[in-house]
Scaffold this motif. Structure first.
Motif, mmCIF file in Angstrom:
data_model
loop_
_atom_site.group_PDB
_atom_site.id
_atom_site.type_symbol
_atom_site.label_atom_id
_atom_site.label_comp_id
_atom_site.label_asym_id
_atom_site.label_seq_id
_atom_site.Cartn_x
_atom_site.Cartn_y
_atom_site.Cartn_z
ATOM 1 N N ARG A 19 0.813 -1.227 0.000
ATOM 2 C CA ARG A 19 0.000 0.000 0.000
ATOM 3 C C ARG A 19 0.842 1.271 0.000
ATOM 4 O O ARG A 19 0.309 2.369 0.121
ATOM 5 C CB ARG A 19 -0.958 0.003 1.179
ATOM 6 C CG ARG A 19 -0.295 -0.021 2.529
ATOM 7 C CD ARG A 19 -1.325 -0.021 3.648
ATOM 8 N NE ARG A 19 -0.728 -0.198 4.940
ATOM 9 C CZ ARG A 19 -0.136 0.762 5.639
ATOM 10 N NH1 ARG A 19 -0.065 1.974 5.168
ATOM 11 N NH2 ARG A 19 0.390 0.496 6.817
ATOM 12 N N LEU A 20 2.163 1.132 -0.136
ATOM 13 C CA LEU A 20 3.056 2.288 -0.085
ATOM 14 C C LEU A 20 3.863 2.419 -1.364
ATOM 15 O O LEU A 20 4.084 1.441 -2.072
ATOM 16 C CB LEU A 20 4.025 2.153 1.095
ATOM 17 C CG LEU A 20 3.396 2.086 2.484
ATOM 18 C CD1 LEU A 20 4.448 1.730 3.517
ATOM 19 C CD2 LEU A 20 2.718 3.400 2.826
ATOM 20 N N SER A 21 4.333 3.622 -1.642
ATOM 21 C CA SER A 21 5.190 3.879 -2.806
ATOM 22 C C SER A 21 6.648 3.818 -2.396
ATOM 23 O O SER A 21 7.008 4.188 -1.279
ATOM 24 C CB SER A 21 4.913 5.282 -3.365
ATOM 25 O OG SER A 21 3.581 5.387 -3.784
ATOM 26 N N GLU A 22 7.480 3.378 -3.331
ATOM 27 C CA GLU A 22 8.919 3.362 -3.077
ATOM 28 C C GLU A 22 9.465 4.786 -3.181
ATOM 29 O O GLU A 22 9.135 5.535 -4.104
ATOM 30 C CB GLU A 22 9.644 2.442 -4.047
ATOM 31 C CG GLU A 22 11.108 2.297 -3.717
ATOM 32 C CD GLU A 22 11.827 1.262 -4.553
ATOM 33 O OE1 GLU A 22 13.009 1.022 -4.258
ATOM 34 O OE2 GLU A 22 11.224 0.710 -5.496
ATOM 35 N N LEU A 23 10.326 5.145 -2.246
ATOM 36 C CA LEU A 23 10.931 6.468 -2.186
ATOM 37 C C LEU A 23 12.406 6.380 -2.562
ATOM 38 O O LEU A 23 13.040 5.347 -2.368
ATOM 39 C CB LEU A 23 10.828 7.038 -0.765
ATOM 40 C CG LEU A 23 9.444 7.069 -0.133
ATOM 41 C CD1 LEU A 23 9.544 7.475 1.339
ATOM 42 C CD2 LEU A 23 8.534 8.010 -0.898
ATOM 43 N N SER A 24 12.949 7.466 -3.072
ATOM 44 C CA SER A 24 14.385 7.511 -3.333
ATOM 45 C C SER A 24 14.965 8.716 -2.607
ATOM 46 O O SER A 24 14.248 9.642 -2.227
ATOM 47 C CB SER A 24 14.662 7.598 -4.830
ATOM 48 O OG SER A 24 14.111 8.783 -5.366
ATOM 49 N N GLY A 122 6.026 6.118 2.826
ATOM 50 C CA GLY A 122 6.542 5.269 1.751
ATOM 51 C C GLY A 122 7.583 4.314 2.268
ATOM 52 O O GLY A 122 7.779 4.199 3.492
ATOM 53 N N TRP A 123 8.248 3.635 1.355
ATOM 54 C CA TRP A 123 9.297 2.700 1.743
ATOM 55 C C TRP A 123 10.535 2.928 0.881
ATOM 56 O O TRP A 123 10.458 3.529 -0.193
ATOM 57 C CB TRP A 123 8.818 1.256 1.676
ATOM 58 C CG TRP A 123 8.497 0.741 0.298
ATOM 59 C CD1 TRP A 123 7.323 0.888 -0.370
ATOM 60 C CD2 TRP A 123 9.366 -0.005 -0.566
ATOM 61 N NE1 TRP A 123 7.407 0.282 -1.594
ATOM 62 C CE2 TRP A 123 8.644 -0.286 -1.746
ATOM 63 C CE3 TRP A 123 10.681 -0.468 -0.453
ATOM 64 C CZ2 TRP A 123 9.187 -0.985 -2.805
ATOM 65 C CZ3 TRP A 123 11.226 -1.176 -1.514
ATOM 66 C CH2 TRP A 123 10.478 -1.435 -2.664
#
Length: 126
Positions: A19-24, A122-123
């Motif tokens: 349920r989360l978006s990948e972060l950079s 996010g992750w």
């Protein structure tokens, strides 16, 4: 079948990632818990500090973390606790802790905050 995560580690189940978006661009500033790599601690993303918590299983590389939004007062409190834990760890490395200080260290360790219920933004991997 992998074992369940150790309840002493304040980690997330893998299902949270769906349920989360990948972060950079996330920078880990410090960690409190460590097992062959960081488990939880403070990170910076887009100029702000956040709490991060590892995702089980720990043996996946790169390791995955969930980033949680916390208040400035939580950042200050977590940082103060991190400094206290570091002071106990440093004293222990040099053999300067008596039994009373070891008990105090255990109490500080047991009081570590669990921010896994704070809003997740996010992750990321590291």
């Amino acid at each position: 079948m992998p074992q369940e995560p150790d309840e002493d580690f304040l980690m997330h189940e893998e299902s949270v990632l769906a349920r989360l978006s990948e972060l950079s661009g996330v920078e880990i500033l410090w960690c409190d818990d460590f097992y062959d790599g960081d488990i939880d601690g403070l990170a910076r993303w887009e100029g702000r500090e956040f709490w991060f918590a590892g995702v089980y299983p720990l043996d996946r590389r790169p390791r995955r973390y969930v980033l949680h939004e916390i208040r400035a007062s939580d950042v200050e409190a977590a940082s103060a606790l991190h400094r206290r834990l570091g002071a106990y760890a440093d004293a222990a490395r040099h053999g300067r802790l008596d039994s009373t200080q070891e008990q105090a260290w255990d109490q500080v360790w047991a009081s570590r905050p669990d921010y896994r219920r704070a809003p997740a933004v996010g992750w990321f991997t590291a």
